[in-house]
Write a protein that holds these residues in place. Structure first.
Motif, PDB file in Angstrom:
ATOM      1  N   ARG A 155      12.603  -6.964   2.335  1.00  0.00           N
ATOM      2  CA  ARG A 155      11.402  -7.107   3.289  1.00  0.00           C
ATOM      3  C   ARG A 155      10.568  -5.796   2.950  1.00  0.00           C
ATOM      4  O   ARG A 155       9.424  -5.817   2.959  1.00  0.00           O
ATOM      5  CB  ARG A 155      11.379  -7.120   4.730  1.00  0.00           C
ATOM      6  CG  ARG A 155      10.433  -7.268   5.526  1.00  0.00           C
ATOM      7  CD  ARG A 155      10.817  -7.618   7.041  1.00  0.00           C
ATOM      8  NE  ARG A 155       9.584  -7.415   7.864  1.00  0.00           N
ATOM      9  CZ  ARG A 155       8.260  -8.290   7.603  1.00  0.00           C
ATOM     10  NH1 ARG A 155       8.476  -9.064   7.087  1.00  0.00           N
ATOM     11  NH2 ARG A 155       7.519  -8.129   8.620  1.00  0.00           N
ATOM     12  N   THR A 156      11.091  -4.726   3.116  1.00  0.00           N
ATOM     13  CA  THR A 156      10.274  -3.403   2.896  1.00  0.00           C
ATOM     14  C   THR A 156       9.699  -3.563   1.653  1.00  0.00           C
ATOM     15  O   THR A 156       8.500  -2.896   1.182  1.00  0.00           O
ATOM     16  CB  THR A 156      11.392  -1.918   3.104  1.00  0.00           C
ATOM     17  OG1 THR A 156      11.908  -2.206   4.311  1.00  0.00           O
ATOM     18  CG2 THR A 156      10.493  -0.653   2.857  1.00  0.00           C
ATOM     19  N   ILE A 157      10.478  -3.910   0.509  1.00  0.00           N
ATOM     20  CA  ILE A 157       9.857  -4.014  -0.790  1.00  0.00           C
ATOM     21  C   ILE A 157       8.737  -4.971  -0.848  1.00  0.00           C
ATOM     22  O   ILE A 157       7.801  -4.712  -1.623  1.00  0.00           O
ATOM     23  CB  ILE A 157      10.876  -3.943  -1.655  1.00  0.00           C
ATOM     24  CG1 ILE A 157      11.858  -2.948  -1.983  1.00  0.00           C
ATOM     25  CG2 ILE A 157      10.397  -4.618  -3.169  1.00  0.00           C
ATOM     26  CD1 ILE A 157      13.326  -3.218  -2.988  1.00  0.00           C
ATOM     27  N   ASN A 158       9.046  -6.231  -0.293  1.00  0.00           N
ATOM     28  CA  ASN A 158       8.022  -7.187  -0.340  1.00  0.00           C
ATOM     29  C   ASN A 158       6.619  -6.708   0.236  1.00  0.00           C
ATOM     30  O   ASN A 158       5.624  -7.102   0.025  1.00  0.00           O
ATOM     31  CB  ASN A 158       8.684  -8.257   0.405  1.00  0.00           C
ATOM     32  CG  ASN A 158       7.662  -9.515   0.328  1.00  0.00           C
ATOM     33  OD1 ASN A 158       6.918  -9.682   1.344  1.00  0.00           O
ATOM     34  ND2 ASN A 158       7.586 -10.061  -0.733  1.00  0.00           N
ATOM     35  N   MET A 159       6.766  -5.974   1.452  1.00  0.00           N
ATOM     36  CA  MET A 159       5.591  -5.593   2.096  1.00  0.00           C
ATOM     37  C   MET A 159       5.017  -4.447   1.567  1.00  0.00           C
ATOM     38  O   MET A 159       3.831  -4.088   1.872  1.00  0.00           O
ATOM     39  CB  MET A 159       6.072  -5.184   3.682  1.00  0.00           C
ATOM     40  CG  MET A 159       6.400  -6.351   4.476  1.00  0.00           C
ATOM     41  SD  MET A 159       5.176  -7.392   4.910  1.00  0.00           S
ATOM     42  CE  MET A 159       4.094  -6.250   5.942  1.00  0.00           C
ATOM     43  N   VAL A 207       1.022  -2.660   2.364  1.00  0.00           N
ATOM     44  CA  VAL A 207       0.903  -1.202   2.718  1.00  0.00           C
ATOM     45  C   VAL A 207       0.081  -0.275   1.636  1.00  0.00           C
ATOM     46  O   VAL A 207      -0.805   0.291   2.291  1.00  0.00           O
ATOM     47  CB  VAL A 207       2.363  -0.560   2.722  1.00  0.00           C
ATOM     48  CG1 VAL A 207       2.186   0.871   3.186  1.00  0.00           C
ATOM     49  CG2 VAL A 207       3.141  -1.222   3.983  1.00  0.00           C
ATOM     50  N   GLN A 208       0.369  -0.506   0.320  1.00  0.00           N
ATOM     51  CA  GLN A 208      -0.548   0.532  -0.511  1.00  0.00           C
ATOM     52  C   GLN A 208      -1.877  -0.067  -0.482  1.00  0.00           C
ATOM     53  O   GLN A 208      -2.780   0.643  -0.806  1.00  0.00           O
ATOM     54  CB  GLN A 208      -0.027   0.164  -2.050  1.00  0.00           C
ATOM     55  CG  GLN A 208       1.506   1.140  -1.961  1.00  0.00           C
ATOM     56  CD  GLN A 208       1.975   0.762  -3.480  1.00  0.00           C
ATOM     57  OE1 GLN A 208       2.450  -0.461  -3.900  1.00  0.00           O
ATOM     58  NE2 GLN A 208       1.714   1.746  -4.274  1.00  0.00           N
ATOM     59  N   ASN A 209      -2.237  -1.489  -0.339  1.00  0.00           N
ATOM     60  CA  ASN A 209      -3.518  -1.917  -0.427  1.00  0.00           C
ATOM     61  C   ASN A 209      -4.442  -1.553   0.709  1.00  0.00           C
ATOM     62  O   ASN A 209      -5.530  -0.828   0.621  1.00  0.00           O
ATOM     63  CB  ASN A 209      -3.562  -3.401  -0.486  1.00  0.00           C
ATOM     64  CG  ASN A 209      -3.031  -4.046  -1.753  1.00  0.00           C
ATOM     65  OD1 ASN A 209      -3.139  -3.197  -2.638  1.00  0.00           O
ATOM     66  ND2 ASN A 209      -2.879  -5.271  -1.638  1.00  0.00           N
ATOM     67  N   GLY A 210      -3.524  -1.134   1.830  1.00  0.00           N
ATOM     68  CA  GLY A 210      -4.247  -0.819   3.041  1.00  0.00           C
ATOM     69  C   GLY A 210      -4.571   0.805   2.989  1.00  0.00           C
ATOM     70  O   GLY A 210      -5.698   1.100   3.570  1.00  0.00           O
TER      71      GLY A 210
END
Length: 551
Positions: A457-461, A465-468
């Motif tokens: 889940r962390t990798i998927n998200m 996160v980076q886009n934000g």
């Protein structure tokens, strides 16, 4: 003949056909260059050949994997061009340091005058190679033979690196006679590497490359002088300890002086925090200490440690979390997918935030809200604040550098701090460690420990996160009065035992497995060290636990 499925179409190809030949047939269907291929979910280079029935999916430079492949391949061509332009015997060392603007900052050591004339020669060599479309070849050799090859070429950083590798084989890439090692896959040939510009900068130069969102356009070079200064300072810290690369760090660990390495790094950070606190204390008009930075930068621990140093300077710090000023859930904006966008500035009740801080500046007592993330509403209890003569507010939030967050507050009362984990250590002189990798590994460990989140889940998200961060944080980093690098030169060796077990737990068929495999290969370069060496007040404790700030 084998059955090959591509884009829901099944075609037959003869055994031994390269994926490159197939990619050329399908290139017309793709806007950007195909540089790699997924074969039944396994990433492969295009020069590989068909050996069985399979399903193919192409990776282009517009994707994350393809974009990284382009930049990695460009690094190989750049280093070769430098050796060609200067002549090999005149070059002692080429170092690809870290990201600046949309490219890499590089330096050259040896009997070379790095001026515009020399940089023009390097560019001419690179353009010639791109026009000639030279093949980028790969060979797999025994590790001992690779170490001997690197020693012969004077690449002692790679020689040292592979002294600690447990693998029996090493992949060496070459353009004509020039051989080098790179961590990750390459494009098939130099003809793909057409988009770049070179700029003299500071004591070296920057190779500017396209962004993922526009793979054929080189953006203008925009120096980030404050960020660059922090990166350069951090690199000097590593050089001072004789730790420029992972191989050098492994030497420190295996020779038994790792505790001194840890303590010196921690002391350098504490010295920097103390300097920031002293600057704040020297300016009595400062009341709002605004701290921002991307995910997993260690903002919380930094704010605690800064508060300790502020107290040592005679000030009384009070923490304020911008998250407590979220708008009511039903008023929160939504993104293009209809989901709540908690990272946009409009998710914050900016008017209330400014009013309350303005009232505090005016000497009034204010009841601070606490946001209830379960109900989605602000709650007002008994947390009141009133600023005394020596009181300062230590405010933490992703928008703290955005002028719109504190639009109504006088600039002379603000002090802005940007914090990020800017990895100063590289695998070797030509293979960078992206700062995003260090932060991702921190977040994997923290999320698993404190939130029970799976590594998948962390990798998927992470892309979200980076886009934000690209939208809400990075555009304002140069607005900071001071920048702080929270990365520790030894930390990846500590994180390794925590992360490896989590990454091995990802199913091979899961979409996150490719990224997990890449990170596992990356961690294999490091000799691990125990967390007992990490001080209780270290920023790293925010992620591995056991710290004195109870995070």
């Amino acid at each position: 003949m084998y059955q090959i499925k591509i884009n829901n179409e099944i075609r037959q190809y003869e055994e031994g056909t390269t994926y490159l030949d197939i990619a050329k047939e399908y290139q017309k269907d793709y806007e950007n260059d195909i540089v790699l291929v997924m074969v039944d979910g396994k990433l492969q280079e295009l020069n590989k050949r068909i050996k069985k029935d399979c399903t193919l999916t192409f990776e282009t430079t517009a994707g994350d994997i393809g974009h990284k492949t382009y930049k990695r391949s460009m690094s190989l061509m750049l280093v070769k061009a430098i050796y060609d332009a200067a002549q090999h015997e005149n070059v002692d060392k080429v170092r690809i340091h870290y990201s600046v603007s949309k490219g890499y900052y590089c330096t050259v050591e040896g009997n070379v005058v790095l001026n515009q004339e020399f940089l023009n020669q390097v560019e001419m060599q690179m353009r010639k190679m791109a026009d000639a479309d030279l093949p980028i070849n790969k060979k797999s050799v025994n590790t001992d033979d690779a170490i001997a090859t690197f020693a012969k070429h004077g690449m002692h950083d790679k020689e040292k690196l592979f002294t600690y590798r447990r693998v029996s084989k090493v992949n060496i890439y070459s353009i004509n006679e020039f051989e080098d090692y790179y961590y990750g896959y390459m494009v098939p040939s130099t003809g793909y590497l057409k988009y770049f510009e070179l700029y003299l900068y500071d004591e070296g130069f920057v190779i500017q490359m396209p962004e993922q969102k526009n793979p054929t356009a080189v953006p203008p070079f925009e120096p980030q002088n404050k960020l660059f200064h922090v990166l350069k300072e951090s690199t000097s810290w590593g050089d001072m300890q004789g730790i420029e690369t992972v191989g050098a760090l492994n030497d420190k660990i295996t020779k038994g002086d790792v505790r001194e390495t840890v303590l010196v790094q921690e002391a350098l950070q504490e010295k920097k925090i103390a300097e920031i606190a002293a600057t704040i204390a020297s300016r009595p008009e400062l009341k709002f200490i605004l701290i921002a930075g991307p995910s997993s930068s260690g903002k919380t621990t930094f704010s605690h440690r800064l508060s300790v140093q502020l107290r040592a300077c005679g000030l009384v710090p009070h923490p304020i979390a911008v998250d407590n000023y979220f708008v009511e859930r039903e008023e929160n904006p939504r993104d293009e997918n209809g989901n709540f966008d908690f990272e946009c500035l409009e998710a914050v009740d900016v008017a209330l935030f400014n009013k309350q801080l303005g009232d505090l500046l005016a000497g009034k007592e204010v009841v601070i809200p606490r946001f209830n993330f379960v109900t989605g509403h602000k709650e007002y209890g008994h947390e009141t604040k009133k600023l005394g003569e020596n009181d300062v507010l230590v405010i933490e939030g992703i928008h703290c550098l955005n002028p719109k967050l504190t639009l109504n507050l006088p600039d002379e009362n603000k002090f802005k701090i940007y914090i990020s984990a800017l990895t100063q250590l590289n695998i070797d002189e030509h293979n960078r460690i992206p700062t995003t990798d260090g932060r991702l590994l921190r977040r994997i460990v923290r999320d698993a420990r404190t939130r029970g989140a799976s590594v998948a889940r962390t990798i998927n998200m992470w892309p979200s996160v980076q886009n934000g961060e690209e939208k809400n944080i990075f555009p304002y980093q140069e607005e900071a009065d001071v920048m702080f690098n929270s990365a520790l030169i030894y930390e990846l060796a500590v994180l390794k035992p925590y992360v490896e077990a989590l990454l091995f737990g990802i199913d091979r068929k899961a979409p996150e497995y490719i990224e997990a495999k890449r990170l596992l290969k990356f961690l294999d370069y490091f000799v691990g060290i125990g967390s007992e060496n990490v001080p209780m007040n270290s920023l790293l404790r925010e992620f591995i636990g056991g710290g004195c700030f109870q995070i």
